[in-house]
Write a protein that holds these residues in place. Structure first.
Motif, short mmCIF file in Angstrom:
data_model
loop_
_atom_site.label_atom_id
_atom_site.label_comp_id
_atom_site.label_asym_id
_atom_site.label_seq_id
_atom_site.Cartn_x
_atom_site.Cartn_y
_atom_site.Cartn_z
N ALA A 89 -21.64 -5.42 28.08
CA ALA A 89 -22.38 -6.75 29.24
C ALA A 89 -22.90 -5.77 30.15
O ALA A 89 -24.26 -5.75 30.56
CB ALA A 89 -21.45 -8.22 29.65
N VAL A 90 -22.39 -4.93 31.34
CA VAL A 90 -23.00 -4.29 31.88
C VAL A 90 -23.79 -2.99 31.75
O VAL A 90 -25.38 -2.63 32.68
CB VAL A 90 -21.52 -3.82 32.65
CG1 VAL A 90 -21.90 -2.21 34.45
CG2 VAL A 90 -21.23 -4.76 34.14
N LEU A 91 -23.90 -2.75 30.42
CA LEU A 91 -24.68 -1.50 30.22
C LEU A 91 -26.15 -1.87 29.28
O LEU A 91 -26.91 -1.58 30.11
CB LEU A 91 -23.73 -0.48 28.60
CG LEU A 91 -23.20 -0.07 28.88
CD1 LEU A 91 -22.28 0.84 27.91
CD2 LEU A 91 -23.23 1.33 29.98
N ILE A 92 -25.91 -3.40 29.57
CA ILE A 92 -27.19 -3.40 28.92
C ILE A 92 -27.82 -4.21 30.32
O ILE A 92 -29.07 -4.62 29.76
CB ILE A 92 -26.63 -5.46 27.97
CG1 ILE A 92 -26.03 -5.47 26.65
CG2 ILE A 92 -28.16 -5.93 27.81
CD1 ILE A 92 -24.99 -6.62 26.28
N VAL A 93 -27.24 -5.26 31.37
CA VAL A 93 -28.17 -4.91 32.22
C VAL A 93 -29.42 -3.83 32.50
O VAL A 93 -29.34 -2.99 33.27
CB VAL A 93 -27.01 -5.46 33.20
CG1 VAL A 93 -28.37 -5.36 35.32
CG2 VAL A 93 -26.76 -7.00 32.99
N LEU A 94 -27.38 -2.52 33.14
CA LEU A 94 -28.09 -1.62 33.46
C LEU A 94 -29.33 -0.10 32.38
O LEU A 94 -30.49 -0.06 33.07
CB LEU A 94 -27.61 -0.01 33.47
CG LEU A 94 -25.97 -0.76 34.63
CD1 LEU A 94 -25.17 0.53 34.55
CD2 LEU A 94 -26.74 -0.76 35.82
N VAL A 95 -29.59 -0.95 31.35
CA VAL A 95 -30.68 -0.43 30.12
C VAL A 95 -31.63 -0.88 30.50
O VAL A 95 -32.87 -0.72 30.93
CB VAL A 95 -30.10 -0.74 29.08
CG1 VAL A 95 -31.14 0.00 28.06
CG2 VAL A 95 -29.59 0.38 28.96
N PHE A 111 -24.51 3.50 24.54
CA PHE A 111 -25.42 1.63 23.90
C PHE A 111 -26.36 2.03 22.42
O PHE A 111 -25.50 0.67 21.60
CB PHE A 111 -26.19 1.74 25.07
CG PHE A 111 -26.61 0.39 25.26
CD1 PHE A 111 -26.01 -0.56 25.92
CD2 PHE A 111 -27.96 0.28 24.85
CE1 PHE A 111 -27.64 -2.22 25.67
CE2 PHE A 111 -29.15 -0.80 24.85
CZ PHE A 111 -28.55 -2.26 25.25
N ASP A 112 -26.42 3.05 22.66
CA ASP A 112 -27.51 3.12 21.01
C ASP A 112 -26.58 2.71 19.94
O ASP A 112 -26.58 2.41 18.55
CB ASP A 112 -28.52 4.37 20.95
CG ASP A 112 -29.55 4.20 22.22
OD1 ASP A 112 -29.54 3.02 22.56
OD2 ASP A 112 -30.01 5.29 22.43
N ALA A 113 -25.05 3.38 19.91
CA ALA A 113 -24.26 3.43 18.56
C ALA A 113 -23.62 2.24 18.75
O ALA A 113 -23.36 1.59 17.88
CB ALA A 113 -23.07 4.73 19.51
N ALA A 114 -23.55 1.58 19.63
CA ALA A 114 -23.56 0.11 19.49
C ALA A 114 -24.13 -0.58 19.01
O ALA A 114 -23.31 -1.13 17.68
CB ALA A 114 -22.69 -0.28 20.86
N HIS A 115 -25.36 -0.67 18.93
CA HIS A 115 -25.77 -1.06 17.93
C HIS A 115 -25.96 -0.77 16.83
O HIS A 115 -26.27 -1.82 15.87
CB HIS A 115 -27.70 -1.61 18.69
CG HIS A 115 -28.34 -1.68 19.82
ND1 HIS A 115 -27.59 -1.02 21.33
CD2 HIS A 115 -29.05 -3.41 20.08
CE1 HIS A 115 -28.05 -2.00 22.57
NE2 HIS A 115 -28.33 -3.37 22.33
N THR A 128 -16.68 -7.76 19.26
CA THR A 128 -15.45 -6.93 20.36
C THR A 128 -15.18 -5.64 19.12
O THR A 128 -15.53 -5.20 19.63
CB THR A 128 -14.38 -7.86 20.57
OG1 THR A 128 -14.98 -9.13 21.11
CG2 THR A 128 -13.22 -7.11 20.69
N GLU A 129 -15.00 -5.91 17.29
CA GLU A 129 -15.02 -5.25 16.95
C GLU A 129 -15.59 -4.16 16.95
O GLU A 129 -15.81 -3.54 16.44
CB GLU A 129 -14.51 -5.73 15.12
CG GLU A 129 -13.52 -6.52 15.44
CD GLU A 129 -11.96 -5.96 15.78
OE1 GLU A 129 -12.09 -4.87 15.69
OE2 GLU A 129 -11.29 -6.40 17.15
N ALA A 130 -17.14 -4.07 16.83
CA ALA A 130 -18.92 -3.56 17.12
C ALA A 130 -17.97 -2.46 17.76
O ALA A 130 -18.36 -1.31 17.66
CB ALA A 130 -19.64 -4.04 16.68
N VAL A 131 -17.77 -2.94 19.04
CA VAL A 131 -17.78 -2.03 20.25
C VAL A 131 -16.41 -1.31 20.36
O VAL A 131 -15.98 -0.05 20.54
CB VAL A 131 -17.99 -2.55 21.93
CG1 VAL A 131 -19.47 -2.77 21.43
CG2 VAL A 131 -17.25 -3.64 22.20
#
Length: 161
Positions: free
Chosen positions: A56-62, A120-124, A42-45
């Motif tokens: 979690a939704v972005l993971i599914v969409l990717v 999404f990539d920045a979150a990683h 949570t602190e990362a995003v």
């Protein structure tokens, strides 16, 4: 009044302490591990302006591409109302869009936007050092072993849950 409560056959009672040997121990440990990992991720995003429910939704969409909301709810363990709020948030932030599904005017598919992929990539990137801190107490090879064990536990080969 009689109940069908099994009689205790062991002195092992559930606790929330390390070393618990009760039948609930694994579930309690997994809950604690989930809480710790979720707090760190949570602190990362958070600096990116999203929450883990959005990610979690972005993971599914990717992974799946455009996905109807009903399937997003199932994939993320959310209910219909919660997934609608999350998709509304993602749309407002420009991270996803709803599009009509050919052949069914009532159904809308959710699709990640280029801005959503960028986030999404920045979150990683943001999560990498935090993920390393989660396993810092483990020895060489143990993070991989933990991931392997959890994967086999979460996704049994015979498909049982």
């Amino acid at each position: 009044m009689s109940t069908n409560v099994p009689r205790a056959t062991t002195a092992s009672r559930a606790t929330d302490r390390p070393g618990d040997a009760s039948p609930f121990a694994l579930g309690l440990l997994l809950r604690q591990a989930h809480w710790r990992a979720a707090t760190v991720m949570t602190e990362a995003v958070r600096p990116l302006g999203i929450e883990m429910r959005h990610f979690a939704v972005l993971i599914v969409l990717v992974n799946r591409g455009p996905t109807v909301q009903r399937d997003l709810a199932a994939a993320t363990g959310s209910d219909k109302a919660a997934i609608m709020r999350v998709v509304d948030d993602l749309e407002r932030k420009g991270l996803a869009v709803r599009k009509s599904v050919p052949g069914d005017r009532r159904v809308r598919a959710v699709e990640i936007t280029p801005q959503g992929v960028e986030l999404f990539d920045a979150a990683h990137v943001a999560a990498e050092p935090l993920a390393k801190s989660l396993v810092a107490e483990l020895g060489p090879g143990e993070p991989e072993q933990l991931r392997d064990l959890l994967t086999r536990f979460a996704y049994p080969a015979d498909g049982e849950a």
